[in-house]
Scaffold this active site. Structure first.
Site, PDB file in Angstrom:
ATOM      1  N   ILE A 107      11.069  -5.371  38.794  1.00 59.25           N
ATOM      2  CA  ILE A 107      10.323  -6.281  37.924  1.00 59.25           C
ATOM      3  C   ILE A 107       8.908  -5.779  37.701  1.00 59.25           C
ATOM      4  O   ILE A 107       8.359  -5.871  36.607  1.00 59.25           O
ATOM      5  CB  ILE A 107      10.279  -7.699  38.544  1.00 59.25           C
ATOM      6  CG1 ILE A 107      11.665  -8.156  38.974  1.00 59.25           C
ATOM      7  CG2 ILE A 107       9.648  -8.688  37.586  1.00 59.25           C
ATOM      8  CD1 ILE A 107      12.680  -8.146  37.868  1.00 59.25           C
ATOM      9  N   GLU A 108       8.321  -5.243  38.746  1.00 56.14           N
ATOM     10  CA  GLU A 108       6.925  -4.830  38.682  1.00 56.14           C
ATOM     11  C   GLU A 108       6.718  -3.550  37.877  1.00 56.14           C
ATOM     12  O   GLU A 108       5.809  -3.469  37.057  1.00 56.14           O
ATOM     13  CB  GLU A 108       6.387  -4.621  40.103  1.00 56.14           C
ATOM     14  CG  GLU A 108       6.196  -5.900  40.905  1.00 56.14           C
ATOM     15  CD  GLU A 108       5.010  -6.695  40.399  1.00 56.14           C
ATOM     16  OE1 GLU A 108       4.174  -6.131  39.694  1.00 56.14           O
ATOM     17  OE2 GLU A 108       4.940  -7.896  40.716  1.00 56.14           O
TER      18      GLU A 108
END
Length: 503
Positions: free
Chosen positions: A118-119
């Site tokens: 996600i990051e």
């Protein structure tokens, strides 16, 4: 019966006695069948070995599933991009085993191993528009708080081991604060202060304070749904027509100690790995040489670690590094510094990434070639704290200025007051040096002034180092009044990003 037979007989009798003699412990009668006992703890280590790391990850899922309509939309986004999933998961194969090991040792939910998807899409070189960097996307100040060194030679926010340690430390801290993993993740994205205020706001209004009940920015609102969507895909890839790459349940890399400054290219050559593969495992190095005083170990593919150690032992050249560090004794031009260290101005600018129209500030640590005058390995102080700062170049220009004659002035007084000669003052105004002046009369004066060729600028490494000296705690926010602690990457690897980033 001879003596030999007597000895054998005695031995048999003695052994039989040993076999039938009662023990010293109490004896309660005939032996009874052994009954099933209850284990002393429910945490029993399984003897089954999983060769598939994905299965190990699935078995470690421990967070409650988030039931929300946003999860479905994120599943659709990821599920419709199998090529993106393939690139992310293939890239993550270098790092996942280490993260899984760390999470198991800390007894943390295995869902957190998916957070770098996600990051940063598991890209350790990812940098957001807000200057968050690395797989776990640390802002400079937050990275400094969690002891991630950022200087002229390396950025530990990109380091695989250091950044993972810092990220899990931070997540544990947030979970202790909020007692809920979904709220901890919201704080990792939005900032602990922002989440805390949102909770208090709901409490004052008599509302629930779970993740889905808080009023949050769109990015944070979608943050946990994204993680839940990735979790669902990893748990059941067949439902989404996704084929995950095989990742073995085995370390991908091994840490190897280094004791001398070494060129990155030499390390890769001795380890028999491609330079790009070495950089993928050691993304924190931003210069061509590794300084052993600041970096005591490097990461190498598992099978190449022994190759490196064997080739290093056989290396017969006493020089392992082509570069060292020279500290500028005073503020000077790039041309002057290049002359002192025996480099061309172009090369000095290129190696040290010096912007145009900038001077090198005193105390800056510059990478320069090794020479008979510079053969020592770099000291620990420089390796850990070296900065590179710039000041705008100063140039001299001539400006025309109108000045007023004061009462009682003559040509000599005006010239003296403005630091020019009488002859020049007379020539500029087409007058004689002995000409009479009247109060209020306007004269032209040409002065040489020093001006900056560019705005004052400091290298980012210096800002990071300054942050490390001044930061007292993680600064958490995502509102206009606050700076986010950990922002998300604006552009993920190869331009793929699930949603438009706001920060």
């Amino acid at each position: 019966m001879n003596l030999r037979h007597l000895l054998v007989l005695a031995s048999v009798v003695w052994l039989a006695g040993c076999a039938t003699a009662p023990s010293t412990s109490s004896y309660d009668g005939p032996l009874k069948p052994i009954t099933r006992a209850s284990p002393g703890t429910s945490k029993v280590t399984s003897l089954e070995y999983n060769s598939d790391l994905w299965e190990r990850i699935r078995r470690g899922f421990a967070m409650p599933d988030l039931e929300h309509e946003l999860v479905g939309s994120q599943e659709q986004w990821y599920g419709s991009r199998p090529d993106y999933i393939e690139r992310m998961t293939t890239r993550s194969s270098k790092y996942l085993f280490h993260i899984v090991e760390e999470l198991e040792q800390r007894n943390m939910p295995m869902e957190l191993a998916l957070l770098p998807y996600i990051e940063s899409a598991f890209n350790p070189q990812a940098v957001s528009s807000a200057k968050a960097a690395g797989m776990w996307q640390f802002m400079p100040a937050t990275g400094s708080y969690f002891e991630l060194t950022q200087n002229a030679f390396r950025d530990d926010r990109r380091d695989v081991l250091a950044s993972t340690r810092a990220a899990l430390d931070y997540l544990e801290k947030l979970h202790r604060m909020f007692g809920d993993w979904h709220l901890a993740l919201a704080a990792y994205n939005w900032g602990e202060g922002s989440v805390g205020r949102a909770i208090k706001r709901n409490e004052r209004m008599g509302l629930e304070t779970s993740y889905t009940d808080l009023n949050m920015p769109g990015e944070t609102r979608n943050y946990v749904p994204k993680l839940q969507a990735v979790k669902n895909i990893i748990a059941h890839p067949e439902k989404f027509n996704i084929e995950l790459p095989n990742i073995e349940n085995h370390p991908y890399f091994q840490a190897v100690e280094i004791k001398r400054d070494m060129d990155i290219e030499l390390v890769a050559r001795l380890a028999d790995v491609r330079l790009e593969d070495f950089k993928a495992l050691n993304p924190s190095f931003s210069r061509p040489t590794i300084f052993a005083a600041g970096t005591t170990q490097i990461l190498l593919p598992w099978d190449n670690a022994k190759v490196f150690q064997r080739n290093l032992a056989a290396y017969d050249d006493d020089q392992y590094a082509s570069w060292t560090v020279w500290v500028a004794p005073s503020t000077m031009t790039v041309a002057s510094a290049a002359q002192r260290v025996g480099m061309s101005e172009t090369d000095l600018r290129s190696v040290n990434r010096i912007p145009p129209r900038m001077m090198i500030k005193a105390g800056s640590a510059l990478m320069v070639p090794r020479s008979p005058q510079h053969r020592q390995d770099v000291s620990t102080h420089i390796a850990d704290h070296g900065t590179l700062a710039f000041a705008p170049e100063i140039t001299e220009v001539t400006r025309r200025t109108a000045v007023k004659v004061l009462r009682g002035d003559n040509m000599a007084k005006v010239a003296s007051r403005h630091g020019v000669t009488v002859a020049n003052l007379a020539r500029w105004n087409d007058m004689k040096p002995t000409a009479s002046l009247r109060a209020g009369q306007s004269l032209e004066v040409y002065k040489t002034v020093r001006v900056s060729a560019a705005p004052t600028r400091t290298a980012q490494v210096s800002k990071s180092t300054k942050a490390s000296n001044t930061s007292k705690r993680p600064r958490a926010t995502g509102t206009a009044k606050e700076k986010p602690v950990v922002t998300k990457v604006a552009q993920q690897a190869r331009g793929d990003t699930p949603t438009k980033r706001k920060r």
